[in-house]
Design a protein around this motif. Structure first.
Motif, PDB file in Angstrom:
ATOM      1  N   GLU A  50       0.827  -1.203   0.000  1.00 13.88           N
ATOM      2  CA  GLU A  50       0.000   0.000   0.000  1.00 13.88           C
ATOM      3  C   GLU A  50       0.865   1.259   0.000  1.00 13.88           C
ATOM      4  OE1 GLU A  50      -3.993   0.368   2.494  1.00 13.88           O
ATOM      5  OE2 GLU A  50      -2.308   1.135   3.664  1.00 13.88           O
ATOM      6  N   ALA A  51       1.890   1.241   0.841  1.00 16.27           N
ATOM      7  CA  ALA A  51       2.776   2.409   0.935  1.00 16.27           C
ATOM      8  C   ALA A  51       3.480   2.659  -0.391  1.00 16.27           C
ATOM      9  CB  ALA A  51       3.799   2.191   2.048  1.00 16.27           C
ATOM     10  N   GLU A  52       3.950   1.595  -1.017  1.00 15.32           N
ATOM     11  CA  GLU A  52       4.658   1.767  -2.295  1.00 15.32           C
ATOM     12  C   GLU A  52       3.734   2.339  -3.361  1.00 15.32           C
ATOM     13  OE1 GLU A  52       6.239  -2.213  -2.654  1.00 15.32           O
ATOM     14  OE2 GLU A  52       8.257  -1.536  -2.065  1.00 15.32           O
ATOM     15  N   ASN A  53       2.491   1.873  -3.358  1.00 14.53           N
ATOM     16  CA  ASN A  53       1.540   2.417  -4.329  1.00 14.53           C
ATOM     17  C   ASN A  53       1.276   3.897  -4.057  1.00 14.53           C
ATOM     18  OD1 ASN A  53       1.331  -0.039  -5.598  1.00 14.53           O
ATOM     19  ND2 ASN A  53      -0.464  -0.703  -4.402  1.00 14.53           N
ATOM     20  N   MET A  54       1.157   4.244  -2.802  1.00 14.97           N
ATOM     21  CA  MET A  54       0.936   5.649  -2.452  1.00 14.97           C
ATOM     22  C   MET A  54       2.099   6.514  -2.905  1.00 14.97           C
ATOM     23  SD  MET A  54      -0.509   5.074   1.410  1.00 14.97           S
ATOM     24  CE  MET A  54      -0.753   6.790   1.871  1.00 14.97           C
ATOM     25  N   ALA A  55       3.322   6.019  -2.651  1.00  9.94           N
ATOM     26  CA  ALA A  55       4.501   6.807  -3.002  1.00  9.94           C
ATOM     27  C   ALA A  55       4.612   6.981  -4.505  1.00  9.94           C
ATOM     28  CB  ALA A  55       5.758   6.147  -2.436  1.00  9.94           C
ATOM     29  N   ALA A  56       4.236   5.941  -5.236  1.00  9.30           N
ATOM     30  CA  ALA A  56       4.331   6.014  -6.695  1.00  9.30           C
ATOM     31  C   ALA A  56       3.475   7.156  -7.225  1.00  9.30           C
ATOM     32  CB  ALA A  56       3.906   4.680  -7.312  1.00  9.30           C
ATOM     33  N   PHE A  60       6.967  10.644   1.209  1.00  3.33           N
ATOM     34  CA  PHE A  60       6.304   9.334   1.095  1.00  3.33           C
ATOM     35  C   PHE A  60       7.314   8.204   0.871  1.00  3.33           C
ATOM     36  CE2 PHE A  60       1.492   9.902   0.260  1.00  3.33           C
ATOM     37  CZ  PHE A  60       1.422  10.977   1.144  1.00  3.33           C
ATOM     38  N   ASP A  61       8.382   8.494   0.152  1.00  3.80           N
ATOM     39  CA  ASP A  61       9.398   7.449  -0.054  1.00  3.80           C
ATOM     40  C   ASP A  61      10.052   7.072   1.279  1.00  3.80           C
ATOM     41  OD1 ASP A  61       9.263   6.872  -2.837  1.00  3.80           O
ATOM     42  OD2 ASP A  61      10.153   8.834  -3.234  1.00  3.80           O
ATOM     43  N   ASP A  62      10.264   8.039   2.125  1.00  3.57           N
ATOM     44  CA  ASP A  62      10.786   7.730   3.466  1.00  3.57           C
ATOM     45  C   ASP A  62       9.757   6.916   4.247  1.00  3.57           C
ATOM     46  OD1 ASP A  62      13.264   9.291   3.260  1.00  3.57           O
ATOM     47  OD2 ASP A  62      11.927  11.028   3.237  1.00  3.57           O
TER      48      ASP A  62
END
Lengths: 366, 366, 366, 366
Positions: free
Chosen positions: D113-119, D336-338
């Motif tokens: 989920e986090a990776e999708n958000m950051a993308a 967000f990447d952090d």
């Protein structure tokens, strides 16, 4: 509920001006007061500083003539944040025009001046910015004392040490000139200790003092100390200095009573140490209470328990309590009369230091 | 190398007698002294207590007549650990017979008495048990001062707070009777503060004092405070009390100088706080040095660095240094003359407190 | 009452030999034990060190052959204070001849070795020098736990940090060689944490560990950490390192329970922090109890309340309790069986660290 | 210079909503940013709470439909301050419409989920409210590390203890439900420790973890611990718990390096302890630096040196730095990447705790 707009004129734009501006901006965010402070005009001598202050805090106007500002009909509140020698003329003028008057400490440069100011200011809501009374830890100390948790008080110690005097870069401002400040460390620092002592431990009956100036050519005291007897039979020991090298802002009090001890240090302002002498001997010890709630003064105004507040909140809480008291037509302290009592002790300190003898400090009957 | 046996007669078997007995037993384990203390005879008034003391510490004999003990030819050292009023007759008698004399503090019950004692004792090696000079942290403070790490001294504060007076169970002993103790908190506690102040900051030029007795009917002071000017231009603030509720054994000093600050608290006796004002501003801060080595006073005498010592080691180190000085025929401090200087200040405290004025305390020329 | 003389043979004359010698010298001064320890013979490999130790502490004889010493008929007690790998042969030989056996920690270099030692030692009075159990603050922690003051325990943290490994001058001794020490920080430091955890919080059920060696070429661990589940349902977190730069001797534990918290730090060994969660919310806070009396463990053995003891007193108290137990034929802890339990955890730490998995540590039934 | 007005939509009106509202109100008073935040609309589910929040902080409008608010053309910034499970849909929607996105921590409820958000968020200026990076003491720690003052790092410890779980009154909110929070103490508290560790000590290479739920029936972790190896060769030890009875908000880190040590504790947030191992041995000790200036991060933004700031200023400084970075088109962290990197470790913690094994945590290449 519609809030009433309060138009503020602040005289002075230095460090206290910044602290007061912030309090005006923040008070309604943390206190449920029926007023909406409007930062109308900031007055001072230096136009550039005024513009910077206005830009930073959103003062609508700037002015270099305090007299005009004080007499404006649209102004409700006059806040005096200028060098001590100017407190009297500005605060008196403001009170005479019926404005609410807020004044920085020490109230005046002499007892007589302070008494004259208070005589006028009693006609209007008035406040002296003895902001440290509103530190939650300090207010909680007062609560524990009022609850009898200390028993009979034996000793009170009030000490305020900083190192500003030892730094040659900082010693040329108005705080180092008798003509502007009236006193040195006594007015600047010791006044805070005295106000807290009177607040927490009641009137001082007599004292013997010494003052000293370390810097050649300076005409105010760098350090002021006194020993005292309080009306309640306890003994006081006081010291303030600008040569407390190693101490940046160490404003402490310590009280020993028959049932316990309290210790506070502004350097650790969210804590109060309390020793309860009535506990079992083997677990009896001083405890460092984090006074951020629950069940502490102001704990529902600011953040959650264990989320510390800082220096600026002492001004916000002072203003919050004051505006609440004004709305409810209740008494508020520290007011100008409280400022007079501090001045009475400061005057006795100067007198005793000069004479080398004990001086009676019988408080006024009011 | 054979060690010379030193036969000890200790007069007194109370708490100090215990501390001294331990020091006699332990000194050769931690200090390389050319003497072998032999616990020959302990004298006192109470035979039962003497027997208990002898059994616990291995005193060879007990005696209830100090005069006989002091005059015995086989005795080399007389150690005086009795109530203050008895210091003078015993110490003087011992010195007159040529014994090495060790005496508890305060040296005497008056300045005149102290001066008379010192006049006699100067003929023999002599010591006053101002044991706190030998706390490694205190000795290290002196070293830093001697190295100039504090610069010009501005302020000295010496405070000794305990709560013994507030405990009705503890207030019937000799320490609460003028006839035996001479003074109350002043002799018991303030004398330590004064000795450390003279040791660390030099002579006191003048002072103004107050004393107070909280307990009805008691004829000694429960609290004694004074403000002072030192010969070096610094200002002193002193307080000792037996009503410092919450404080068990808080013997502190604090020194602010142009280059730094030192703070010590007996409650944390293995540490010394040092603020070095010459460091970079952003990492400048008080540091709590654990004074157990390396490169600290006594660090090679006791345990390894970071292995704390306790109360008793202050007596061991005092005795160790003393015996070393005796062997090398070197000067030792605190001796009876140092005890006189403390007494001079105590006498000024009493005089000033009675008169309510400043008193000069010009140190004697020696 | 006549005391029985106990002839001691101490094997080893290093730092622990010094601490033990002092305990033998001092135990009867502070504890009412029916024995009179006689420092008969100190054994070791280095004659010069032995002579120095004997001279300092008064050992009657020195010897370089521990076997002869251990078998002497006049010896009552054998004290093992040598590198870990020698514990087993010496302690076993001593126990087999019926001597009372005292052994430094960790008991052994492997669990099997420890179990074999305990099997033999159970025939005689035996002790492992887990001296920190006898710190008054630690013993008081145990008392509070036994009284239920913590309620259900949730978390236990045991950490021992020093910086010895980061100092190249100190890294060549036997403590850094697997052949002599068996382990590194695990045996030296972590063993103390484990013993205290078992003493204060009961058996450990399972753990997962990591170890690390920072110094190139060293064959013992410099750091050892583990997470654990205790039999009582609480969670443990442990760490020991010789690379804890900034920490000289920081041996701490911290326990959170449903009713309170305890915190201890060897760097401040006379204090115990106690948080009582059952108090009123607004005065609830951790208190730093000075565990020197009244009503604290050992407070009548040493000095008066508020007069701190030091490192050496932990050995004196251990020996005092041990000799008292021997005289009364009562159980004493920590004994060799307790040493086995520590070894069981150390072995699991090594196994888990190697495998990277959790390891069960079911305590032995005795 | 005219400032650009930034219209804010804040989703959520709980405790974080209060902290963010204050930051929007105060940022321009303390930071020289070219924006003027306008508190346009606050969205949430509970109309009564929204009205109260709007009245207190001056939000112009309230709304119960976040989707409409997020898509309003007049909105420039969307601030997400809702339970964790709602972060992804709101932040993603906001980023897709090109809004500046601010999101509370932990970023998401899973790594994916986090990776999708950051993308998605990489297209717009974005921030995760890891506010503790902006504590002056923490930022100063980073500065000292960057200057090489710690040398080679050996140990990192990150611990966050509070006692919220032990209070039955506080355990029914969304933070105790997996469906809303995703995790318990791990997401709430441990995420802060992880972010600070990555910020101060770089990537984590591998870890082994344990989690535990003390409360029956609760479906999130009450405690989460792990041991780790960092990419720089140092060892990490981490713990977060809601059962740390006695600790209200104890968020600490401690770092030992070859040249020094740093220690921080949120309970004393204006201080940083620094031990400099390169100093002379006899004055080498940890110093508690009051990080309020001079020459400290943010010291010119808030008050004068030695005038402490509080909890709320961490949000103000985060926002101040973010708006400055946006204006200058510079990189900002934590973004967000952090947040993804923190989520990567949290996911490894869960995985390791379930499997009982070590898990690799190779950071993503970006």
């Amino acid at each position: 509920m519609r809030k009433r707009i309060l138009n503020i004129a602040m005289i002075g734009s230095g460090f206290m001006g910044k602290a007061h501006s912030n309090a005006f901006r923040q008070v309604a965010h943390f206190f449920d007061v029926p007023y909406d402070p409007c930062l109308k005009v900031v007055c001072g001598r230096n136009r550039e500083k005024l513009e910077s202050c206005a830009a930073q805090w959103g003062w609508e106007e700037i002015a270099t003539d305090w007299q005009t500002a004080v007499h404006r009909e649209d102004i409700d509140v006059v806040d005096v944040a200028v060098p001590n020698a100017l407190h009297a003329p500005i605060a008196t003028a403001a009170a005479r025009t019926g404005k609410v008057v807020l004044c920085e400490k020490p109230l005046a440069t002499s007892l007589e001046e302070a008494e004259n100011m208070a005589a006028v200011a009693r006609q209007v809501p008035n406040l002296v910015w003895f902001n440290y009374r509103r530190i939650p830890a300090v207010a909680f100390a007062r609560q524990l004392i009022d609850e009898g948790r200390l028993g009979q008080v034996f000793h009170y110690r009030g000490i305020y040490l900083n190192q500003s005097g030892n730094d040659p870069r900082k010693t040329t401002g108005w705080r180092y000139a008798r003509s502007e400040a009236g006193m040195g460390a006594a007015g600047d620092l010791l006044s805070h200790c005295i106000d807290l002592a009177l607040y927490l431990n009641g009137p001082i009956a007599e004292l013997t003092a010494m003052t000293h100036t370390f810097a050649p050519g300076r005409d105010v005291d760098d350090a002021a100390l006194f020993m005292a007897r309080f009306a309640n039979g306890s003994i006081g020991s006081f010291e303030a200095t600008r040569y407390g090298v190693g101490c940046q802002n160490r404003n402490t009090f310590e009280i020993n009573g028959s049932k316990g001890m309290l210790q506070f240090n502004l350097d650790d302002m969210n804590r109060l140490a309390f020793y309860d002498a009535t506990e079992a001997p083997n677990t009896r010890a001083s405890r460092a209470i984090t006074v951020t709630g629950p069940d502490h003064p102001y704990w529902q105004n600011f953040w959650k328990p264990a989320h510390p507040i800082g220096y600026e909140h002492t001004f916000i809480a002072t203003l919050g309590d004051f505006l609440t008291a004004v709305a409810k037509k209740e008494a508020f302290h520290a007011n100008f009369d409280d400022g007079v009592e501090v001045q009475r002790i400061l005057e006795a300190v100067a007198k005793s230091a000069a004479a080398g003898t004990w001086v009676q400090t019988v408080p006024a009957l009011r």
